[in-house]
Design an enzyme around this catalytic site. Sequence first.
Site, short mmCIF file in Angstrom:
data_model
loop_
_atom_site.label_atom_id
_atom_site.label_comp_id
_atom_site.label_asym_id
_atom_site.label_seq_id
_atom_site.Cartn_x
_atom_site.Cartn_y
_atom_site.Cartn_z
N CYS A 172 -10.40 0.72 -3.63
CA CYS A 172 -11.00 1.39 -2.47
C CYS A 172 -11.05 2.91 -2.63
O CYS A 172 -11.76 3.59 -1.87
CB CYS A 172 -10.24 1.02 -1.20
N HIS A 201 -11.79 6.15 4.05
CA HIS A 201 -12.06 4.76 3.68
C HIS A 201 -11.95 3.89 4.93
O HIS A 201 -10.98 4.01 5.70
CB HIS A 201 -11.07 4.31 2.61
N ASN A 249 -14.58 -3.75 5.81
CA ASN A 249 -14.06 -2.94 4.70
C ASN A 249 -14.88 -3.25 3.46
O ASN A 249 -14.89 -4.39 2.99
CB ASN A 249 -12.58 -3.31 4.52
#
Length: 323
Positions: free
Chosen positions: A110, A250, A280
């Site tokens: 990520c 993020h 996500n």
Amino acid sequence: MIKICGTGSALPKKRVTNDDLAQIMDTSDEWISSRTGIRARHLAVEETTTGLSVAAARQALAEAGIQPEELDLIIAATLSADHVLPTLACEVQAAIGAARAVAFDLHAACSGFLFALNTAAVYLRGGVYKNALIIGAETLSKMLDWTDRGTCVLFGDGAGAAVLRELPDETAGGFKAFVQYSDGTRGGVLSCGDRPLVNPYATHEAEHRYVEMDGQAVYRFAVGTVPRVITEAVERAGLTLSDIDHFVLHQANSRIIQSVAKRLGQPVDKFPMNLQECGNISAASIPILLDSLNKNGMIRKNEHIVLAGFGAGLTWGAAVIQW
Ligand code: ACO
């Protein structure tokens, strides 16, 4: 001066709401949205990681006003490329015709887009290259255990891109500072996909095929490290937190983002979110959010932006840019 001159993004057509998931597994909109903020995600049906990346890249190049042949460098951040080989970056290079560019993938989960952006900035600052295309792209849906409601509801698919250029204009800020960290000793809290040895002398079964996560440990990791790394990057840029106009984090979980805002003593409305609609998307989440802020006129020239990523590895970091 090193500056982001164009952005782009692409999401798969198929939009899946929490209620849609509740039709196929034992979950609810109330459980998912109250713990994560996520209401929907886009999942690839016909799309590929490469196809989404190419669409995002073309938009970013168009806004930057440069041709693919002018690119010196393409870095693609992904953990879900369509193939192990060739790399996503090389597939994008071929598709857009960026014949001069050197192209390679960078895998930092990520944190991938952020680390790729920082890597490109160092090349540009060192005078090695002038024009770079940075991509964050995922089709994570193929890496999820769709019988594990604790993980599969969290993620989505999509791609984002940015063109980073070294420009002679010194009047505006551009890329100011970055900080990045890794801690492999804590890697077990977020893992995915064994690649077991299979050769004439060793035959091992894969035990972990899909994303596995200790959600509470990831939560503690994120809220502990992200405020510190943001503070460090902002100080390194010679700024204070109140100088920052937008914190583009993020997009894992709205509670993480709200907690980071609180720990930094900053208003949560400086922390834009798109996880409600996207879930996500790992390496793609930061560039997709940046592109939507850019396209919707939410970022004004000379505003200061912090980009902050965190994820598997463990990896985390922040960069400060002036738009
Ligand atoms: N729907 C309904 N119930 C569920 C679901 C679901 N989708 N998933 C789990 N549950 C149940 C569990 O079975 C458990 O039931 P039980 O008490 O009867 O055993 C209960 O809900 C609680 O489960 P926990 O896993 O303990 O839930 P928790 O409150 O920790 O919330 C969450 C999970 C949202 C993942 C939380 O830990 C979190 O926010 N973690 C942050 C990590 C994160 O955001 N990761 C994203 C990927 S990592 C990254 O991007 C860096």
